[in-house]
Design a protein around this motif. Structure first.
Motif, PDB file in Angstrom:
ATOM      1  N   ARG A 114      30.673  50.058 -33.305  1.00 22.27           N
ATOM      2  CA  ARG A 114      29.735  50.965 -32.646  1.00 22.27           C
ATOM      3  C   ARG A 114      29.996  50.965 -31.148  1.00 22.27           C
ATOM      4  NH1 ARG A 114      24.415  51.188 -30.625  1.00 22.27           N
ATOM      5  NH2 ARG A 114      24.175  48.930 -30.777  1.00 22.27           N
ATOM      6  N   ILE A 115      30.103  52.149 -30.586  1.00 19.42           N
ATOM      7  CA  ILE A 115      30.350  52.321 -29.156  1.00 19.42           C
ATOM      8  C   ILE A 115      29.332  53.323 -28.627  1.00 19.42           C
ATOM      9  CG2 ILE A 115      32.016  53.029 -27.394  1.00 19.42           C
ATOM     10  CD1 ILE A 115      34.244  52.362 -29.350  1.00 19.42           C
ATOM     11  N   ARG A 161      30.159  52.051 -23.346  1.00 22.13           N
ATOM     12  CA  ARG A 161      29.662  50.692 -23.548  1.00 22.13           C
ATOM     13  C   ARG A 161      30.004  50.184 -24.943  1.00 22.13           C
ATOM     14  NH1 ARG A 161      25.855  48.906 -19.916  1.00 22.13           N
ATOM     15  NH2 ARG A 161      25.218  50.404 -18.318  1.00 22.13           N
ATOM     16  N   TYR A 162      30.402  48.920 -25.012  1.00 20.69           N
ATOM     17  CA  TYR A 162      30.662  48.235 -26.278  1.00 20.69           C
ATOM     18  C   TYR A 162      29.566  47.180 -26.443  1.00 20.69           C
ATOM     19  CZ  TYR A 162      35.225  50.463 -25.875  1.00 20.69           C
ATOM     20  OH  TYR A 162      36.236  51.391 -25.742  1.00 20.69           O
ATOM     21  N   ASP A 213      31.734  54.480 -35.003  1.00 21.68           N
ATOM     22  CA  ASP A 213      30.536  55.282 -34.772  1.00 21.68           C
ATOM     23  C   ASP A 213      30.252  55.347 -33.283  1.00 21.68           C
ATOM     24  OD1 ASP A 213      30.200  55.795 -37.414  1.00 21.68           O
ATOM     25  OD2 ASP A 213      28.429  54.545 -37.700  1.00 21.68           O
ATOM     26  N   LEU A 214      30.179  56.565 -32.755  1.00 22.71           N
ATOM     27  CA  LEU A 214      29.886  56.774 -31.345  1.00 22.71           C
ATOM     28  C   LEU A 214      28.463  57.280 -31.203  1.00 22.71           C
ATOM     29  CD1 LEU A 214      33.200  58.558 -30.361  1.00 22.71           C
ATOM     30  CD2 LEU A 214      32.622  56.196 -29.924  1.00 22.71           C
ATOM     31  N   ASP A 215      27.627  56.493 -30.529  1.00 25.22           N
ATOM     32  CA  ASP A 215      26.259  56.903 -30.216  1.00 25.22           C
ATOM     33  C   ASP A 215      26.285  57.566 -28.848  1.00 25.22           C
ATOM     34  OD1 ASP A 215      25.300  55.819 -32.574  1.00 25.22           O
ATOM     35  OD2 ASP A 215      24.911  53.869 -31.683  1.00 25.22           O
ATOM     36  N   ARG A 233      24.957  60.796 -33.113  1.00 27.00           N
ATOM     37  CA  ARG A 233      26.029  59.909 -33.577  1.00 27.00           C
ATOM     38  C   ARG A 233      27.113  60.728 -34.260  1.00 27.00           C
ATOM     39  NH1 ARG A 233      24.444  54.568 -36.812  1.00 27.00           N
ATOM     40  NH2 ARG A 233      23.755  54.088 -34.689  1.00 27.00           N
ATOM     41  N   ILE A 234      28.349  60.368 -33.971  1.00 28.27           N
ATOM     42  CA  ILE A 234      29.505  60.987 -34.624  1.00 28.27           C
ATOM     43  C   ILE A 234      30.483  59.886 -35.006  1.00 28.27           C
ATOM     44  CG2 ILE A 234      30.722  61.371 -32.436  1.00 28.27           C
ATOM     45  CD1 ILE A 234      31.848  63.952 -33.660  1.00 28.27           C
TER      46      ILE A 234
END
Length: 295
Positions: A88-89, A101-102, A122-124, A152-153
């Motif tokens: 998740r990033i 951000r990680y 997953d990119l928020d 999210r994508i």
């Protein structure tokens, strides 16, 4: 994923070209035909044939073909449950730069996105000011970044490479200068990059130039272990970035000093103030120090 998206794009282009050729051919054929008298029954029959064929069958077939390609690819981009939780990033859009951000490791960077290959990510995405739109064309679709809302994508890079991301929603005068460098690494290389960024060893800039940085730059910019500013891009790894100003200037030797001198000319309207009242030697020392900040 990138290969499938490219295949879908080429399929849509080929189909659109085919439709254009067919319609043009029919138009030319109609222009060349000599008018002739037809009875009312024949005219109704021809009209019905064109309505059914061109107005019903052709659009239905076109939609079925496009959905046959698009649904499986779109399904893979949805953040559906997986056997193993994806990486998740968090990506935040600003006028006009990207904050990345990680959360699992605490790593923060700007205007660059590092991904591992071979697994979903997953990119928020969200926005800090106006509506932006996240888009890396070679890796997947786009999604809006809306203030006060998290979207999210899911993306997946199948092989290492460098890709260009771009804000695809007009967000102000420097919209076109809001570029995101996306780098896909092998799993081992990605973990090595993440580890290096998780434990930065940054020595503060000494002397009056360091004091000038803290007073003028550190209030807005963060440098891990040196300053805690949060209003502007994180500079902890700026020396390793491909570009400055979110794609405005290639990050070559001397480019940082040029950016500090000319940033309002290179990217008018950005939030950083001018440094005309700063000692030129101090500004040069700050630029040289920033060039060394690389994991």
């Amino acid at each position: 994923m990138a290969r499938e998206v490219a295949l879908l794009w080429w399929a849509m282009c080929a189909f659109a070209t085919l439709v254009l050729v067919v319609v043009t051919a029919l138009w030319l054929h109609a222009m060349r035909r000599q008018p002739r008298e037809v009875d009312a029954a024949r005219a109704r029959q021809l009209t019905l044939r064109w309505l059914v064929g061109g107005g019903l069958l052709l659009p239905t077939l076109s939609i079925i073909v496009l959905l046959a390609f698009g649904i499986p690819i779109g399904h893979r981009m949805l953040p559906l449950p997986l056997d193993e939780p994806p990486l998740r990033i968090e990506v935040v859009g600003h006028q006009w730069w990207w904050e990345v951000r990680y959360p699992e490791s605490g790593v923060v960077t700007a205007n660059q996105l590092h991904l591992p290959t071979g697994r979903p990510v997953d990119l928020d995405v969200s926005s800090a000011d106006v509506i932006h739109s996240f888009w890396v064309p070679r890796l997947g679709g786009k999604i809006d970044m809306i203030p006060g809302r998290d979207n999210r994508i899911r993306l997946q890079a199948d092989q290492p490479g460098v890709f260009r991301g771009q804000c695809s929603e007009f967000c102000g005068t420097q919209h076109s200068h809001m570029i995101l460098d996306v780098q896909a690494h092998s799993e081992d290389d990605f973990q090595a990059w993440l580890q290096a960024r998780s434990e930065p060893r940054i020595s503060p800039l000494p002397g009056p130039a360091g004091e000038a940085f803290q007073a003028r730059c550190g209030q807005c910019h963060r440098v891990a272990g040196v300053s805690d500013g949060e209003r502007a891009p994180d500079l902890s790894d700026i020396g390793s970035r491909k570009s400055l100003g979110a794609g405005v200037l290639s990050n070559e030797p001397g480019a940082l000093l040029r950016w500090l001198h000319e940033h309002q000319r290179l990217k008018p309207g950005n939030a950083m103030p001018l440094h005309d009242d700063l000692d030129p030697d101090h500004l040069s020392a700050i630029a040289d120090w920033l060039e060394t900040l690389a994991p």
